[in-house]
Motif scaffolding. Sequence first.
Motif, PDB file in Angstrom:
ATOM      1  N   LEU A 181       0.870   3.103  -6.924  1.00 21.67           N
ATOM      2  CA  LEU A 181       1.055   4.402  -6.280  1.00 21.67           C
ATOM      3  C   LEU A 181      -0.263   5.168  -6.356  1.00 21.67           C
ATOM      4  N   ASP A 182      -0.438   6.129  -5.454  1.00 22.93           N
ATOM      5  CA  ASP A 182      -1.604   7.007  -5.511  1.00 22.93           C
ATOM      6  C   ASP A 182      -1.133   8.446  -5.699  1.00 22.93           C
ATOM      7  N   PRO A 200       7.888   4.219   3.928  1.00 23.45           N
ATOM      8  CA  PRO A 200       6.670   3.600   4.466  1.00 23.45           C
ATOM      9  C   PRO A 200       5.406   3.856   3.631  1.00 23.45           C
ATOM     10  N   ALA A 201       5.291   5.026   3.029  1.00 20.90           N
ATOM     11  CA  ALA A 201       4.100   5.327   2.220  1.00 20.90           C
ATOM     12  C   ALA A 201       4.015   4.413   1.003  1.00 20.90           C
ATOM     13  N   ILE A 202       5.162   4.111   0.393  1.00 18.12           N
ATOM     14  CA  ILE A 202       5.178   3.215  -0.759  1.00 18.12           C
ATOM     15  C   ILE A 202       4.950   1.777  -0.304  1.00 18.12           C
ATOM     16  N   LYS A 203       5.535   1.402   0.827  1.00 21.46           N
ATOM     17  CA  LYS A 203       5.339   0.053   1.358  1.00 21.46           C
ATOM     18  C   LYS A 203       3.871  -0.216   1.669  1.00 21.46           C
ATOM     19  N   LYS A 204       3.190   0.778   2.207  1.00 20.92           N
ATOM     20  CA  LYS A 204       1.785   0.611   2.560  1.00 20.92           C
ATOM     21  C   LYS A 204       0.933   0.286   1.337  1.00 20.92           C
ATOM     22  N   LEU A 205       1.270   0.888   0.193  1.00 20.71           N
ATOM     23  CA  LEU A 205       0.533   0.637  -1.049  1.00 20.71           C
ATOM     24  C   LEU A 205       0.946  -0.664  -1.723  1.00 20.71           C
ATOM     25  N   ASN A 206       2.098  -1.207  -1.317  1.00 24.63           N
ATOM     26  CA  ASN A 206       2.653  -2.406  -1.945  1.00 24.63           C
ATOM     27  C   ASN A 206       3.115  -3.396  -0.871  1.00 24.63           C
ATOM     28  N   ASN A 295      -6.865   5.047  -7.677  1.00 18.26           N
ATOM     29  CA  ASN A 295      -7.675   6.250  -7.875  1.00 18.26           C
ATOM     30  C   ASN A 295      -8.770   6.411  -6.826  1.00 18.26           C
ATOM     31  N   GLY A 296      -8.750   5.526  -5.818  1.00 15.94           N
ATOM     32  CA  GLY A 296      -9.741   5.614  -4.755  1.00 15.94           C
ATOM     33  C   GLY A 296     -10.958   4.750  -4.968  1.00 15.94           C
ATOM     34  N   SER A 297     -10.989   4.013  -6.089  1.00 16.89           N
ATOM     35  CA  SER A 297     -12.155   3.177  -6.380  1.00 16.89           C
ATOM     36  C   SER A 297     -12.078   1.815  -5.705  1.00 16.89           C
ATOM     37  N   GLY A 298     -10.911   1.502  -5.139  1.00 18.09           N
ATOM     38  CA  GLY A 298     -10.738   0.222  -4.457  1.00 18.09           C
ATOM     39  C   GLY A 298      -9.832  -0.737  -5.190  1.00 18.09           C
ATOM     40  N   THR A 299      -9.725  -0.616  -6.497  1.00 11.34           N
ATOM     41  CA  THR A 299      -8.868  -1.490  -7.300  1.00 11.34           C
ATOM     42  C   THR A 299      -7.899  -0.643  -8.114  1.00 11.34           C
ATOM     43  N   PRO A 300      -6.565  -0.864  -7.969  1.00  8.57           N
ATOM     44  CA  PRO A 300      -5.603  -0.094  -8.763  1.00  8.57           C
ATOM     45  C   PRO A 300      -5.868  -0.241 -10.258  1.00  8.57           C
ATOM     46  N   VAL A 301      -5.632   0.837 -10.996  1.00 12.00           N
ATOM     47  CA  VAL A 301      -5.958   0.876 -12.421  1.00 12.00           C
ATOM     48  C   VAL A 301      -4.682   0.937 -13.251  1.00 12.00           C
ATOM     49  N   GLU A 302      -4.572   0.023 -14.197  1.00 13.51           N
ATOM     50  CA  GLU A 302      -3.404  -0.014 -15.074  1.00 13.51           C
ATOM     51  C   GLU A 302      -3.515   1.060 -16.167  1.00 13.51           C
ATOM     52  N   ALA A 303      -2.358   1.469 -16.680  1.00 16.96           N
ATOM     53  CA  ALA A 303      -2.318   2.434 -17.788  1.00 16.96           C
ATOM     54  C   ALA A 303      -2.549   1.689 -19.097  1.00 16.96           C
TER      55      ALA A 303
END
Length: 401
Positions: A181-182, A200-206, A295-303
């Motif tokens: 998610l963003d 659709p917004a969630i589908k686009k990210l996944n 976060n916009g860096s190109g690669t999703p970041v895990e917690a």
Amino acid sequence: MRARIDRTSHAADQDGGSWKEFPKVKLQRMNRRALTLGALAVSGALALTACGSDDTGSNGGGGATNSAQAGSIDCMDAKGQILSDGSSAQKNAIDAWVKNFTAACPDIQINYKAGGSGAGVTAFTQGQVPFAGSDSALDSEEVAATKGTACADGGQGINLPMVGGPVAIGFNISGVDSLVLDAPTLAKIFDSKITNWNDPAIKKLNPDVDLPDLKIQAFHRSDDSGTTDNFTAYLKAAAPSDWKYEGGKTWQAKGGQAAAQSSGVAQQVKQTNGAIGYFELSYAKDGIKTVAIDNGSGTPVEATVENATKAIADAKVVGTGKDMAMELNYATKAEGAYPITLVTYEIVCDKGNKADTLPATKAFLSYIASEEGQQILAENDYAPMPEDIITKIRETIAGLS
């Protein structure tokens, strides 16, 4: 864009101290320390498990083992009982600290009620507890409220950052093991603008995830909470067009469901299909999955602790004198930096502390700020403080009066 934790810096002439203003943290130096802290997170030699619940104090019960030696903790010949309250985000760290400390100092009893940051600040400003935990630094009004109540002899409350870590976004969607998610999507989910998991917004990210036609159950804190303050500060900074609320410790958005303390939100997420909620990473246990943040860096970041440390490395100290309130960059786009990160403060009087609780308070705070105390954090899904900061904190604790 930076969102300030402290909101108002305290003037240097208020601190009543004698040493100079602490310099702003240099990013280059912090980055080097971030690497060290990241290594610490994966190489610790401790085997602690957190115990207790959010709703009761703790004397460090449970069967956790650790590498602390009783002789390495200085009890300072203190005796008595300390009652404290505040951040539930740091509760698991407090439990681990209390277990070690009371084993070495049996004449000191520590009871920490994790009633939330709001409850802790209120208890401290009213002089009910010698120190409190808060995920948001005292603002100028709260500092003023400590003078003559919690703090005598011209003293005032100061913020000592002691615990760092990620605010995890936990989710429970049957059949879904990973989710990205963003900030704009999270803002719409928690503002009841996105209400179904196949939006659709969630589908686009996944694109590769089979998202069900399932209602979203968004859980937020019912109590005043520094975790809420940090989470909404992130939404405000990273998605200003989608999160129009002022922010703060009190939840302001419409809709959703509420639960008390971090443990309550985590429990609701764990038992509710379709749920999503926010809480400190140490509560993401027993099968609770967490969201990776774009976060916009190109690669999703895990917690993770390591990724939160990278975000803390992009922070700076904005408090003056003995006050060490920090400013986090919630809108960071640094590669690998987990942006929803908090710093928990121990709030104490710089001077004018009550004589009957001061020795025990100094002994306990000295221990948790020690190298040994900070090492425990990495083994419990928290991030230790950078060396520059924790060194100055140790000096401040030693000078409490």
